[in-house]
Design a protein around this motif. Structure first.
Motif, PDB file in Angstrom:
ATOM      1  N   GLN A 102      12.654   0.494  -0.126  1.00  0.00           N
ATOM      2  CA  GLN A 102      13.296  -0.475  -0.997  1.00  0.00           C
ATOM      3  C   GLN A 102      13.165  -0.057  -2.468  1.00  0.00           C
ATOM      4  OE1 GLN A 102      15.211  -3.131   0.006  1.00  0.00           O
ATOM      5  NE2 GLN A 102      15.689  -3.298  -2.175  1.00  0.00           N
ATOM      6  N   SER A 103      11.963   0.392  -2.865  1.00  0.00           N
ATOM      7  CA  SER A 103      11.791   0.766  -4.269  1.00  0.00           C
ATOM      8  C   SER A 103      12.563   2.047  -4.584  1.00  0.00           C
ATOM      9  CB  SER A 103      10.307   0.942  -4.596  1.00  0.00           C
ATOM     10  OG  SER A 103       9.800   2.022  -3.849  1.00  0.00           O
TER      11      SER A 103
ATOM     12  N   ASP B  46      15.944   0.820  -5.347  1.00  0.00           N
ATOM     13  CA  ASP B  46      15.958   0.145  -6.642  1.00  0.00           C
ATOM     14  C   ASP B  46      15.927   1.163  -7.777  1.00  0.00           C
ATOM     15  OD1 ASP B  46      16.068  -2.231  -5.327  1.00  0.00           O
ATOM     16  OD2 ASP B  46      13.908  -2.610  -5.411  1.00  0.00           O
ATOM     17  N   ARG B  47      15.139   2.242  -7.577  1.00  0.00           N
ATOM     18  CA  ARG B  47      15.082   3.270  -8.620  1.00  0.00           C
ATOM     19  C   ARG B  47      16.428   3.973  -8.754  1.00  0.00           C
ATOM     20  NH1 ARG B  47      10.302   4.946  -6.889  1.00  0.00           N
ATOM     21  NH2 ARG B  47      11.121   6.802  -5.870  1.00  0.00           N
TER      22      ARG B  47
ATOM     23  N   PHE C 171      19.256   2.923  -8.076  1.00  0.00           N
ATOM     24  CA  PHE C 171      20.259   1.973  -8.548  1.00  0.00           C
ATOM     25  C   PHE C 171      20.455   2.108 -10.054  1.00  0.00           C
ATOM     26  CE2 PHE C 171      21.614  -2.503  -9.413  1.00  0.00           C
ATOM     27  CZ  PHE C 171      22.816  -2.392  -8.748  1.00  0.00           C
TER      28      PHE C 171
ATOM     29  N   THR D  80      19.941  -3.187  -2.337  1.00  0.00           N
ATOM     30  CA  THR D  80      19.617  -3.512  -3.725  1.00  0.00           C
ATOM     31  C   THR D  80      19.862  -5.003  -3.985  1.00  0.00           C
ATOM     32  OG1 THR D  80      21.808  -2.710  -4.260  1.00  0.00           O
ATOM     33  CG2 THR D  80      19.987  -1.225  -4.697  1.00  0.00           C
ATOM     34  N   GLU D  81      20.707  -5.621  -3.155  1.00  0.00           N
ATOM     35  CA  GLU D  81      20.810  -7.084  -3.199  1.00  0.00           C
ATOM     36  C   GLU D  81      19.952  -7.595  -2.050  1.00  0.00           C
ATOM     37  OE1 GLU D  81      24.894  -8.333  -3.111  1.00  0.00           O
ATOM     38  OE2 GLU D  81      25.423  -6.963  -4.727  1.00  0.00           O
ATOM     39  N   ARG D  82      18.725  -7.956  -2.374  1.00  0.00           N
ATOM     40  CA  ARG D  82      17.760  -8.187  -1.299  1.00  0.00           C
ATOM     41  C   ARG D  82      18.147  -9.317  -0.358  1.00  0.00           C
ATOM     42  NH1 ARG D  82      12.044  -6.121  -2.935  1.00  0.00           N
ATOM     43  NH2 ARG D  82      12.673  -4.611  -4.505  1.00  0.00           N
TER      44      ARG D  82
END
Lengths: 328, 251, 689
Positions: B73-74, B77-78, B80, B102-104
């Motif tokens: 997940q991270s 996010d990175r 993104f 990225t849209e959790r």
């Protein structure tokens, strides 16, 4: 108008077996040697991830070969849809050689997948990898020798390599023979150094001396075959290599993950288990006969690099390799 | 000269044609540039996506399922933050269920089937106002374990395209504003001899002055008009003379 | 002396120059603005991509640093960068430097053009450096361990080649649009000047001639509000004035006649004398029927050919795409030829019916019917997703093409009955060829940007314009009532019994069309596509054929008339054509294809007029019939062409297939030369006893 019931009946007739199959969960008997571990996780999770409903029945030999005949009888009585076998020893005991199968002592009449087995061809579990020759298929977990060689070369090209081995272990001898052949075609050499035997048992004390001898003979790599004896003494072996400034490369995980080995190309038990699950799926849900499914290794292995050893040897892995390698 | 002139028609024709040609060139250039940018955009996001897929596949080599890849997940996010046009990155399992996003809030939903790659080949799609690249994530035995879906917008491209369109429109309109009046002027100048010819013809036919040129047709026409006029005058005179005579005896 | 003809000729010339100048000026201005904007706007986009590549490529390096490997001891960076550069098509170079800008590893196709970077003391906000080198935009990404301080720079150079390619392509677009716009402007100018100046002037001239002869029974047609209309009204006023005076004289004569018998006789004699010199029509003059000028049919024909040729350059490609779904036992190459051949076959078969339709409904009606059919065909082609419906749509287009071209030709022949038939029919060829050049070129550009379907829709729109123009410009009317009812069968027997005609047909006319349809319209687009050319570039290449053919036709006609080497031109053209195609397998394709297409155009253009002359001169049967057999033969050649090419393709590659067709053409040319020499010798022996 009168035709319609007939058509409906025919359609039902066609659909019925599929419905029946979907409703009954396939039952898999898992015959284990050392109890439940990561390969079994991978096998189970494969079905879970694909939402395939299976019933798993576990039977454990607890590292005792004498229990195998009873387990085989239990399996014959239960008649599961598939038998899962873990490990070389158990697999050989439960299946027998493909060309000397005894229905009285060995599993028969049901499809079998095996997992965590070394060289099933030389161990006569199957006739050949491409065509097993019996309703048995499975996966191997040691990377093919050629792939291991390429992995060593991609870390550091070499002309001379050395390998210690237990002369009592057929596995190691076979692997090293194959490696020597392949190296010869590239103009490189492999020094095979048997660990001396006393009372028929290999002597661990001789290990450091053999490593020194290997270094003095000009070896650039110390190759560690999938050898049970060496595995037991991996700490001594890898520490000696480090001492001599000799990079070591292993075919199984523990030399790198739990000792000072520099690098290794290994299969993760979990991935091998999932791969075995894939083969089981083909048998149970794809209607493919196990005899038609080749025995394979993974197409991608884990490249382990112990960074601390690399630092001490000042033998850092190339950047290209770091892209795929896993540092431990 | 009253009424419209043929020169007006030709002027209108040329105006229409010039505007059409300029519009066509502008439109073609615009489309060309748009395609260049779209291809480049797609290449850029494919690079980002392929790098992520690489990381996921490496992660699975550790011996975990796609859903258990550490730090997934991270990682998304990175990634993104790598480009402003990146709108969404989704990782779905083999069945199309969203594992990371990225849209959790979307985690656990079903990914749009139209975006999922078929087999182990990439899929490009336009969906929900975004461009999507669907890339397969392949496990260590060559099977598709899931997919990475990367959705991106065209805002960055739109800015560039607007800039290009404006940069073309300004000089284009200027060129038209200068070129067309000049063209009209030139057309009317060039048309003058012809218009003069028509004017002479009209004047001649209306019984006016003599033609300024010795052009055969005009001379012939003038001569014919005069001749006919004379003939008719003559006949009229004769008839009037006849009529003016005293009535005949027997009348 | 200034004549009307001189004035008109100067008007046409000057207006053409103005049109060309205005179009050139504005279009070039727009394009220059576009190129400047491209240059400006593409840089940030390229730098953005370079930054993304930089971050991705730097990632493993940073991972290595994070694992504790010192920057100076990074191993295998050159190999790694080379690998990454190879996997990123846009990358010109990747260079890893230390903090001082000293290169450590270099890779990429343009690595040689790298110039050392001197990092500034103060870094920009995002930590990236950007600079422009010749042909390359570079972005430098700092390389640091996660959370650590930068230890080096990764320089990513992204090539401008893609942009430069676009700019080159755009310049080509500019040339194409200019060419098409100027040619279109010329056609439209011709049309408008003809309607507003030349037509009215010739009408006035006719009226003047009538008036000079004393004929006052006809009126000029007024309609327009422009100068011509004013003159026409003035003519009518004059005619009316004369008519009024005549009526007055008649009244006067009647008045005079009432005076007695002698006066009546004298008045009647005066009127009779007048009658000898002036003729009037009872009840006033009537408008002279308009024949419509030859140019009236030229514009619809030109526009229609443009509409048809829009799709020329991509039909084989579209056919190949559509053939993918066909059953596997049919070769897609062979199937791709089906739409082309279906079209040509439809044209060939529908031509006689087109002639009959024109005779029955008149040119205008036939143009409207043909246009309607063709529009339906283009619409179908735009919507077709499978090969067979597409081929069916192309058949409709072919029928429409046949009917419309015949109708326009008939209208031209009708309008130019007074002795200028040859020139008028020359106008037919001119309109067809310039339409072909314009259509092929602009069609390829449209297809490249908007797609195949949009191009067919553009064809539909053009055909609608054609129909509107025909409605306005071509007068309703019937063609000759009894079209020549010659026995086609007898004519055919006579024609094909003539060895010279048959040789001409089989050895020169048919091979030329086989090459045109097989190589230019089928193999060349496929070969160019396989070379990786864009749709627009393919169109440009195919356009070369028409562009080289146009002047060659004129030259060929001139040479045949002046130097009397028509026969030599026919077989010489065939040899030249064959040689050009044979060159393709020898030279690099990218060079040989355009040359071969251009030479084919020139060679076939040179031979075209002599071929018509030779056919007419064989003297078996009537000339129109011979010409129609020649046309039929050519169309059969056009049907054979794509299939022959496709059949060759199943046996070898495109280059080989073109070479084979070239060899056949050259051999046929040689054979024709032999036949011609033999014929001449026989004739010489016959005439010299």
């Amino acid at each position: 108008m009168r035709r319609r019931p007939l058509v409906a009946a025919a359609a039902l007739g066609l659909v019925a077996p599929a419905v029946a199959r979907a409703q009954r969960r396939p039952r898999i008997l898992m015959m284990l040697f050392r109890g439940w571990e990561e390969a079994c996780d991978g096998f189970r999770d494969y079905f879970a991830a694909r939402r395939l409903d299976v019933e798993l029945v576990v039977s454990n030999a607890e590292e005792d070969l004498s229990r195998v005949p009873a387990m085989v009888r239990q399996a014959q009585a239960m008649r599961p849809d598939l038998v899962y076998l873990w490990g070389t020893t158990l697999t050989m005991a439960a299946l027998g050689p493909w060309d000397a199968h005894d229905p009285a002592r060995h599993l028969n009449g049901m499809p079998v997948v095996f997992n965590i087995v070394t060289d099933p061809v030389r161990n006569r579990v199957v006739r050949s990898r491409a065509a097993p020759g019996r309703p048995v298929t499975g996966t191997e977990y040691i990377a093919p020798v050629a792939v291991q060689l390429r992995a060593m070369e991609s870390y550091r090209p070499f002309q001379r390599a050395a390998a210690l081995f237990n002369p009592r272990e057929r596995n190691s001898i076979v692997t090293l023979e194959e490696m020597a052949e392949q190296l010869a075609t590239r103009g490189a050499v492999l020094h095979s150094l048997p660990v001396p035997l006393a009372d028929g048992r290999p002597q661990p004390d001789a290990i450091p001396g053999l490593v020194t001898a290997a270094r003095e003979a000009g070896a650039e790599w110390l190759y560690i075959p999938p050898d049970t004896f060496l595995n037991e003494h991996r700490a001594v072996l890898t520490a000696a290599a480090l001492q001599e400034g000799l990079p070591s490369f292993a075919a199984s995980e523990r030399f790198v993950a739990f000792a000072d080995g520099l690098a290794g190309l290994v299969s993760r038990y979990y991935s091998v288990g999932a791969f075995t699950g894939f083969k089981a799926e083909q048998i149970l849900f794809g209607g493919v006969s196990p005899a038609a499914i080749p025995v394979e290794t993974l197409s991608r292995f884990s490249y382990l690099v112990r960074m601390e050893t690399a630092r001490r040897l000042r033998a850092y892995p190339p950047v290209e390799l770091l892209r795929i390698a896993e540092a431990v | 000269m009253t009424g419209s002139s043929f020169a007006t028609r030709i002027g209108l024709l040329l105006t229409a044609l010039t505007v059409l040609a300029c519009t066509l060139v502008t439109a073609l250039n615009y489309l060309k540039f748009e395609r260049l940018l779209l291809i480049q955009h797609q290449r850029m996001f494919t690079t980002i996506g392929a790098d992520l897929v690489d990381t996921f596949e490496r992660g699975m080599n550790i011996g975990v399922r796609l859903a258990d890849v550490p730090g997934a997940q991270s990682l998304l996010d990175r990634a993104f933050g790598r480009d402003v046009d990146l709108q969404r990155i989704t990782v779905a399992d083999a069945g199309g269920r969203v594992l990371f996003d990225t849209e959790r809030v979307r985690i656990g939903d079903a990914a749009a089937p139209a975006l999922l790659p078929a087999g182990t080949t990439r899929r490009l799609a336009r969906f929900g106002g975004l461009d999507w690249i669907g890339m397969p994530v392949v496990n260590s035995f060559g099977q598709r374990e899931g997919s990475l879906l990367l959705g991106y917008g065209r805002a960055g491209i739109a800015d560039r395209l607007t800039a290009v369109a404006l940069a073309m429109a300004g000089p284009g309109l200027t060129a038209l504003a200068i070129g067309l009046p000049l063209a009209w002027l030139a057309i009317f100048l060039v048309a003058r001899p012809t218009r003069a010819l028509f004017a002479q013809l009209a004047g001649l036919l209306a019984g006016g002055g003599a033609p300024a040129t010795e052009e055969a047709m005009l001379q012939g026409l003038r001569e014919a008009i005069h001749r006919h006029g004379a003939t008719l005058d003559d006949a009229e005179r004769q008839l009037e003379a006849i009529a003016a005579r005293a009535p005949e005896r027997n009348a | 002396m200034i004549s009307t003809e001189h004035i008109v000729r100067r008007l046409v010339r000057n207006l053409s120059i103005i049109a060309a100048l205005v179009l050139l000026g504005t279009v070039v201005a727009v394009s220059f603005a576009a190129l400047g904007a491209f240059d400006r706007e593409v840089r940030p986009a390229i730098e953005r991509e370079a930054a993304v590549i930089g971050v991705v490529v730097a990632n493993p390096l940073e991972r290595a640093l994070g694992l504790g490997i010192p920057f100076d001891e990074l191993v295998g960076t050159s190999e790694y960068l080379a690998d990454m550069a190879a996997s990123q098509p846009a990358v010109a170079y990747l260079v890893l430097t230390d903090l001082a800008g000293q290169p450590r590893a270099t890779a990429g196709p343009a690595a040689a053009s790298f110039e050392p970077l001197v990092p500034p003391a103060v870094l920009p906000g995002d930590g990236m450096l950007r600079r422009a080198l010749p042909g390359i935009y570079e972005t430098a990404v700092a390389v640091a361990a996660p959370g650590g301080r930068p230890q080096g720079w990764l320089l990513v150079g992204v090539s401008r080649a893609a942009v430069d390619g676009v700019i080159e392509d755009t310049s080509w677009d500019l040339v194409i649009v200019l060419l098409v716009a100027v040619m279109l402007a010329m056609e439209l100018l011709r049309f408008v000047i003809d309607r507003t100046v030349i037509g009215p002037l010739s009408m006035i001239e006719r009226m003047a001639r009538r008036l000079s002869a004393g004929d006052c029974t006809a009126q000029a047609v007024t309609g327009a509000t422009d100068e011509a209309g004013a003159v026409a009204r003035a003519v009518n006023a004059l005619v009316r004035r004369l008519g009024d005076r005549w009526a007055y004289l008649e009244w006067l004569a009647a008045e005079a006649a009432s005076a007695g018998g002698r006066a009546a006789r004298e008045a009647a004699a005066v009127l009779d004398g007048l009658h000898d010199r002036l003729r009037f029509r009872d009840g006033g003059a009537v408008p002279e029927p308009l024949a419509g000028s030859a140019s009236a049919a030229r514009l619809p024909l030109f526009l229609f050919v443009v509409a048809e040729q829009l799709s020329t350059s991509f039909i084989p490609l579209l056919g190949r795409d559509l053939a993918r779904g066909a059953p596997p036992f049919l070769s897609p190459d062979l199937l791709a030829a089906l739409p082309i051949s279906a079209f040509v076959a439809a044209v060939a078969l529908a031509t006689p019916y087109g002639g009959r339709l024109t005779a029955r409904r008149g040119p205008r009606g036939a143009i409207l019917i043909g246009g309607g059919l063709a529009a339906l065909g283009y619409l179908g082609a735009a919507l077709a997703t499978e090969l067979l419906p597409f081929a069916a749509a192309r058949v409709l287009c072919g029928i429409g093409y046949a009917v419309l071209t015949i109708a326009c030709q008939a209208q031209m022949a009708l309008a130019a009955r007074q002795g200028r038939l040859a020139r008028s029919l020359g106008g037919f060829t001119g309109a067809v060829m310039s339409g072909a050049v314009c259509g092929t070129a602009i069609g390829a550009v449209i297809a490249d940007r908007l797609g195949y379907a949009a191009t067919f829709v553009a064809s539909v729109a053009l055909v609608v314009v054609v129909m509107l123009v025909a409605l306005r410009a071509i007068p309703r009317g019937l063609a000759e009532a009894g079209a020549a009812a010659e026995s086609v069968l007898a004519g055919a027997r006579a024609a094909f019994g003539n060895a010279r005609f048959t040789a001409l047909l089989l050895l020169a006319a048919v091979p030329a069309k086989v090459v045109l349809a097989g190589v230019i319209f089928y193999l060349a687009p496929l070969a160019l596509r396989d070379l990786g050319e864009s749709q627009a570039a393919i169109g440009r290449n195919v356009m070369l054929y028409g562009l080289c053919m146009l002047p060659a036709i004129t030259l060929g006609g001139w040479l045949a008339d002046r130097v009397r080497i028509g026969g030599g031109l026919i077989w010489g053209g065939a040899l030249l054509n064959g040689a050009a195609l044979l060159m393709i397998p020898i030279l690099p394709e990218a060079v040989a294809l355009p040359i071969a297409i251009a030479v084919t155009g020139a060679a076939q253009g040179l031979a075209s007029a002599p071929m018509l002359a030779a056919a007419a001169a064989t003297g078996s049967g009537s000339t129109p019939l011979l010409l129609s057999f020649l046309r039929l033969g050519e169309r059969i050649g056009s049907v054979i062409g794509p299939f022959a090419a496709a059949w060759l393709l199943t046996r070898g590659d495109t280059v080989w297939a073109m070479g084979v067709l070239g060899a056949v053409t050259a051999l046929a040319g040689l054979a024709y030369a032999v036949v011609q020499q033999a014929g001449r010798r026989a004739a010489a022996m016959g005439s010299a006893p």
